[in-house]
Design a protein around this motif. Sequence first.
Motif, short mmCIF file in Angstrom:
data_model
loop_
_atom_site.label_atom_id
_atom_site.label_comp_id
_atom_site.label_asym_id
_atom_site.label_seq_id
_atom_site.Cartn_x
_atom_site.Cartn_y
_atom_site.Cartn_z
N LEU A 162 228.02 -10.71 -56.90
CA LEU A 162 227.53 -10.43 -58.25
C LEU A 162 226.27 -9.57 -58.25
O LEU A 162 225.32 -9.85 -57.52
CB LEU A 162 227.19 -11.75 -58.96
CG LEU A 162 228.31 -12.76 -59.15
CD1 LEU A 162 227.76 -14.06 -59.73
CD2 LEU A 162 229.39 -12.19 -60.06
N ASP A 163 226.28 -8.57 -59.11
CA ASP A 163 225.07 -7.86 -59.48
C ASP A 163 224.34 -8.76 -60.49
O ASP A 163 224.94 -9.69 -61.03
CB ASP A 163 225.50 -6.52 -60.11
CG ASP A 163 224.40 -5.83 -60.86
OD1 ASP A 163 223.34 -5.61 -60.26
OD2 ASP A 163 224.58 -5.53 -62.05
N ILE A 164 223.06 -8.49 -60.75
CA ILE A 164 222.33 -9.31 -61.72
C ILE A 164 222.15 -8.57 -63.06
O ILE A 164 222.73 -8.94 -64.07
CB ILE A 164 220.95 -9.75 -61.16
CG1 ILE A 164 221.16 -10.73 -59.98
CG2 ILE A 164 220.13 -10.43 -62.25
CD1 ILE A 164 219.88 -11.21 -59.33
N GLU A 165 221.34 -7.51 -63.04
CA GLU A 165 220.96 -6.84 -64.28
C GLU A 165 222.16 -6.18 -64.95
O GLU A 165 222.82 -5.33 -64.37
CB GLU A 165 219.89 -5.78 -63.96
CG GLU A 165 219.33 -5.10 -65.18
CD GLU A 165 218.32 -4.00 -64.82
OE1 GLU A 165 218.01 -3.19 -65.70
OE2 GLU A 165 217.86 -3.97 -63.67
N GLY A 166 222.48 -6.62 -66.17
CA GLY A 166 223.62 -6.06 -66.89
C GLY A 166 224.94 -6.72 -66.53
O GLY A 166 225.99 -6.39 -67.08
N THR A 167 224.90 -7.68 -65.58
CA THR A 167 226.12 -8.37 -65.14
C THR A 167 226.00 -9.87 -65.40
O THR A 167 226.76 -10.44 -66.17
CB THR A 167 226.39 -8.09 -63.64
OG1 THR A 167 226.59 -6.68 -63.46
CG2 THR A 167 227.64 -8.83 -63.16
N THR A 168 225.01 -10.52 -64.76
CA THR A 168 224.78 -11.95 -65.03
C THR A 168 223.71 -12.13 -66.10
O THR A 168 223.66 -13.15 -66.78
CB THR A 168 224.29 -12.72 -63.78
OG1 THR A 168 223.01 -12.21 -63.39
CG2 THR A 168 225.27 -12.59 -62.62
N THR A 169 222.85 -11.13 -66.21
CA THR A 169 221.62 -11.24 -67.00
C THR A 169 221.48 -10.04 -67.93
O THR A 169 221.71 -8.91 -67.48
CB THR A 169 220.42 -11.31 -66.02
OG1 THR A 169 220.55 -12.51 -65.25
CG2 THR A 169 219.09 -11.31 -66.73
N PRO A 170 221.11 -10.26 -69.19
CA PRO A 170 220.97 -9.12 -70.11
C PRO A 170 219.94 -8.10 -69.60
O PRO A 170 218.88 -8.48 -69.13
CB PRO A 170 220.46 -9.76 -71.42
CG PRO A 170 220.82 -11.21 -71.31
CD PRO A 170 220.81 -11.55 -69.85
N ILE A 171 220.29 -6.83 -69.70
CA ILE A 171 219.35 -5.77 -69.34
C ILE A 171 218.05 -5.95 -70.14
O ILE A 171 216.96 -5.70 -69.64
CB ILE A 171 219.98 -4.38 -69.57
CG1 ILE A 171 220.96 -4.08 -68.42
CG2 ILE A 171 218.92 -3.29 -69.67
CD1 ILE A 171 221.61 -2.73 -68.46
N ALA A 172 218.18 -6.41 -71.37
CA ALA A 172 217.00 -6.60 -72.22
C ALA A 172 215.99 -7.56 -71.59
O ALA A 172 214.78 -7.37 -71.71
CB ALA A 172 217.41 -7.09 -73.61
N PHE A 173 216.48 -8.60 -70.91
CA PHE A 173 215.56 -9.55 -70.27
C PHE A 173 214.75 -8.83 -69.19
O PHE A 173 213.53 -9.00 -69.07
CB PHE A 173 216.31 -10.74 -69.66
CG PHE A 173 215.42 -11.64 -68.85
CD1 PHE A 173 214.51 -12.48 -69.47
CD2 PHE A 173 215.45 -11.62 -67.45
CE1 PHE A 173 213.65 -13.29 -68.72
CE2 PHE A 173 214.59 -12.42 -66.71
CZ PHE A 173 213.70 -13.26 -67.34
N VAL A 174 215.45 -7.99 -68.42
CA VAL A 174 214.78 -7.27 -67.33
C VAL A 174 213.83 -6.21 -67.89
O VAL A 174 212.67 -6.12 -67.50
CB VAL A 174 215.84 -6.63 -66.40
CG1 VAL A 174 215.17 -5.84 -65.29
CG2 VAL A 174 216.75 -7.71 -65.82
N LYS A 175 214.34 -5.44 -68.85
CA LYS A 175 213.56 -4.30 -69.39
C LYS A 175 212.42 -4.76 -70.32
O LYS A 175 211.36 -4.16 -70.33
CB LYS A 175 214.49 -3.37 -70.19
CG LYS A 175 215.51 -2.62 -69.34
CD LYS A 175 214.97 -1.28 -68.86
CE LYS A 175 216.02 -0.44 -68.17
NZ LYS A 175 216.40 -0.90 -66.85
N ASP A 176 212.68 -5.79 -71.12
CA ASP A 176 211.71 -6.17 -72.16
C ASP A 176 210.79 -7.32 -71.77
O ASP A 176 209.78 -7.56 -72.41
CB ASP A 176 212.44 -6.55 -73.46
CG ASP A 176 213.31 -5.41 -73.98
OD1 ASP A 176 213.05 -4.25 -73.59
OD2 ASP A 176 214.25 -5.68 -74.76
N ILE A 177 211.16 -8.07 -70.72
CA ILE A 177 210.35 -9.22 -70.34
C ILE A 177 209.84 -9.09 -68.90
O ILE A 177 208.63 -9.07 -68.66
CB ILE A 177 211.13 -10.55 -70.53
CG1 ILE A 177 211.42 -10.74 -72.03
CG2 ILE A 177 210.33 -11.74 -69.99
CD1 ILE A 177 212.28 -11.92 -72.37
N LEU A 178 210.76 -8.95 -67.93
CA LEU A 178 210.34 -8.92 -66.53
C LEU A 178 209.42 -7.75 -66.20
O LEU A 178 208.34 -7.93 -65.65
CB LEU A 178 211.58 -8.83 -65.62
CG LEU A 178 212.27 -10.13 -65.21
CD1 LEU A 178 213.30 -9.82 -64.12
CD2 LEU A 178 211.29 -11.16 -64.69
#
Length: 261
Positions: A15-31
Amino acid sequence: MVVLSVPAEVTVILLDIEGTTTPIAFVKDILFPYIKENVKEYLQTHWEEEECQQDVSLLRKQAEEDSHLDGAVPIPAASGNGADDLPQMIQAVVDNVCWQMSLDRKTTALKQLQGHMWRAAFTAGRMKAEFFDDVVPAVRKWREAGMKVYIYSSGSVEAQKLLFGHSTEGDLLELVDGHFDTKIGHKVESESYRKIANSIGCSTNNILFLTDVTLEASAAEEADVHVAVVVRPGNAGLTDDEKTYYSLITSFSELYLPSSS
C-alpha cells in the motif's frame, strides 16, 4: 459497486499512503504545514540534542550537493562562535527546509527531520493520522484471509509508523507486516519493486500494489507486480488512456479476494 478480483497468486498487498490509505488533504493541509510552522521552534528547543545535530548535518550535506541548483539555500558550517552564530544557523536550516518543501522534494535529509518533528507532535497528542473509512476494515479482512500487508511510501519508515501508530482509529501497527521507504529505491523505478519482493521473500507477481500515482503503477507493472490505481477525493485526475488501461478502485472494499485464500 465495481469489484476487482485479486489474482489467485497474490499473497501480499503493498500500500501507498498519501492518496491511497490517507486523504491527500491530511498530508498537504495538516502534516506539511505543521513542519513549516514549527521547524524554527523545534530547532531552538532540540538544537543541543545529538539527534537534532545529526539531522542538521545531513541537511547541510544535502545543501552542499544542491549548491548548483537555482535558488538553493546554503547551510553554513558552525564557525566556533557558539551562541552568537546560533540564530543565523537556525534560520539557514529553516530557510533550507522551506525551500526544499516548496519544491516538494523528497530528500532523505528532509524526510528525516520531518519524521522527527512529526514523532514529537504525534507522541505529544498534537495530531492524529486520518485514514479513509474503508481502509481499516478492508486490511483486517485481508489479514484474516491470510494476506500479508506492507506499506511503501516516500515518507520515511519512521513517519509511516507514526501515522499507523497514532491514528483516529487508534494504534494500527499490528495490521502491517512491514514498511518500505525510498531507502529501498524510488517509487517510479521498477527495480525498487524487485527489491521489495526480494526483501519480503516472494515473487513480484505475488504482490498487488495499490497506489494513486500512475507513474508508480507503471514502474511496479514493469517489475511484474499486479497493480490497481486508487481513485480518491482530492487525488490528481487521470487521463482517459490511464482510466482505460489501469484497473481502478475507489475503495478498498472493491477488492475481491479469491475464495482459495
